[in-house]
Design an enzyme around this catalytic site. Structure first.
Site, PDB file in Angstrom:
ATOM      1  N   HIS A  17       0.897 -29.017  -5.431  1.00 22.98           N
ATOM      2  CA  HIS A  17       1.418 -27.795  -4.804  1.00 22.98           C
ATOM      3  C   HIS A  17       0.621 -26.574  -5.284  1.00 22.98           C
ATOM      4  CE1 HIS A  17       5.559 -29.946  -4.640  1.00 22.98           C
ATOM      5  NE2 HIS A  17       5.136 -29.836  -3.396  1.00 22.98           N
ATOM      6  N   LYS A  41      19.026 -32.479   1.232  1.00 18.33           N
ATOM      7  CA  LYS A  41      18.280 -33.123   0.153  1.00 18.33           C
ATOM      8  C   LYS A  41      18.995 -32.873  -1.152  1.00 18.33           C
ATOM      9  CE  LYS A  41      13.267 -33.739   0.083  1.00 18.33           C
ATOM     10  NZ  LYS A  41      11.993 -33.041   0.146  1.00 18.33           N
ATOM     11  N   ARG A  90      -1.670 -34.785   2.710  1.00 18.11           N
ATOM     12  CA  ARG A  90      -2.265 -35.721   1.770  1.00 18.11           C
ATOM     13  C   ARG A  90      -2.887 -36.905   2.503  1.00 18.11           C
ATOM     14  NH1 ARG A  90       3.193 -35.921  -1.484  1.00 18.11           N
ATOM     15  NH2 ARG A  90       3.732 -35.975   0.709  1.00 18.11           N
ATOM     16  N   SER A 128       6.426 -34.938  -5.499  1.00 18.03           N
ATOM     17  CA  SER A 128       7.504 -34.618  -6.439  1.00 18.03           C
ATOM     18  C   SER A 128       8.320 -35.875  -6.742  1.00 18.03           C
ATOM     19  CB  SER A 128       8.424 -33.550  -5.847  1.00 18.03           C
ATOM     20  OG  SER A 128       7.710 -32.370  -5.619  1.00 18.03           O
TER      21      SER A 128
HETATM   22  O1  PNS Z   1       8.691 -29.810   0.422  1.00 15.93           O
HETATM   23  P1  PNS Z   1       9.323 -30.289   1.694  1.00 15.93           P
HETATM   24  O2  PNS Z   1      10.724 -30.829   1.399  1.00 15.93           O
HETATM   25  O3  PNS Z   1       8.463 -31.272   2.422  1.00 15.93           O
HETATM   26  O4  PNS Z   1       9.506 -28.985   2.641  1.00 15.93           O
HETATM   27  C1  PNS Z   1      10.199 -29.091   3.869  1.00 15.93           C
HETATM   28  C2  PNS Z   1      10.389 -27.715   4.537  1.00 15.93           C
HETATM   29  C3  PNS Z   1      10.951 -26.702   3.568  1.00 15.93           C
HETATM   30  C4  PNS Z   1       9.061 -27.210   5.045  1.00 15.93           C
HETATM   31  C5  PNS Z   1      11.365 -27.932   5.749  1.00 15.93           C
HETATM   32  O5  PNS Z   1      12.475 -28.652   5.326  1.00 15.93           O
HETATM   33  C6  PNS Z   1      11.839 -26.619   6.378  1.00 15.93           C
HETATM   34  O6  PNS Z   1      11.066 -25.907   6.982  1.00 15.93           O
HETATM   35  N1  PNS Z   1      13.146 -26.318   6.214  1.00 15.93           N
HETATM   36  C7  PNS Z   1      13.749 -25.100   6.719  1.00 15.93           C
HETATM   37  C8  PNS Z   1      14.649 -25.379   7.940  1.00 15.93           C
HETATM   38  C9  PNS Z   1      13.838 -25.334   9.218  1.00 15.93           C
HETATM   39  O7  PNS Z   1      13.224 -24.349   9.556  1.00 15.93           O
HETATM   40  N2  PNS Z   1      13.835 -26.458   9.937  1.00 15.93           N
HETATM   41  C10 PNS Z   1      13.086 -26.608  11.157  1.00 15.93           C
HETATM   42  C11 PNS Z   1      11.649 -26.979  10.883  1.00 15.93           C
HETATM   43  S1  PNS Z   1      11.060 -27.938  12.137  1.00 15.93           S
END
Ligand code: PNS
Length: 158
Positions: A17, A41, A90, A128
């Site tokens: 990250h 989560k 990745r 993570s």
């Molecule tokens: O580190 P992660 O868990 O892969 O990150 C995921 C993240 C934060 C990018 C995603 O869960 C997110 O954007 N959540 C906010 C809610 C949202 O906007 N959802 C619609 C996206 S398509």
């Protein structure tokens, strides 16, 4: 001035990250690290702990800010006057989910662009979840996470 958001759960932040955040900061004028409150989560670390660990891991710089968000990513992006979402890629396995999110975010706000940054080879295998698993079984996570996170993980999983 172009502001980019690097969103994620950061549970915990890893060396991978940090690599993406610092590379983004070399390209954009300002980077906002957006730490999500994700009700779907179950995180090992609380939101406050994740915000603090990310701030400490990045160190002081006026180019990178850290903020938490609850709700839609595109709204958080707008709130920070940003136009760009940065996601690290990745392997091919990341692509399907990232492609779906990028398309949906584009539909939600066509002016917000998702830019993908390829993970550096030394972090291409890092996540993570895998770091937590190694730490849980007492394995060596030195270099996989910043030193402050190494200690926090050891304490949380002791
Ligand atoms: O580190 P992660 O868990 O892969 O990150 C995921 C993240 C934060 C990018 C995603 O869960 C997110 O954007 N959540 C906010 C809610 C949202 O906007 N959802 C619609 C996206 S398509």
């Amino acid at each position: 001035m172009t502001i980019a958001v690097v969103p994620g759960s950061f549970d915990p932040i890893t060396a991978g990250h940090i690599d993406i955040i610092k590379r983004a900061a070399e390209i954009y004028d300002e980077v906002v690290v957006g730490i999500v409150v994700n009700p779907n989560k179950r995180c090992l670390f609380s939101l406050d702990a994740r915000v603090d660990m990310v701030k400490e891991a990045i160190g002081w710089t006026d180019k990178i800010r850290v903020d938490a968000f609850d709700g839609l990513l595109v709204e958080f992006v707008r709130m920070h006057d940003a136009r760009v979402i940065i996601r690290g890629l990745r392997a091919v396995s990341d692509f399907e989910h990232e492609f779906q999110m990028a398309q949906l975010n584009r539909r939600l706000d066509p002016e917000v662009e998702t830019i993908f940054v390829m993970a550096s080879p030394e972090y291409a295998y890092l996540s993570s979840s895998i770091v937590k698993e190694i730490a849980r079984y007492g394995g060596n996570i030195n270099g996989l996470v910043p030193p402050n996170v190494e200690k926090l993980l050891r304490d949380a999983l002791a």
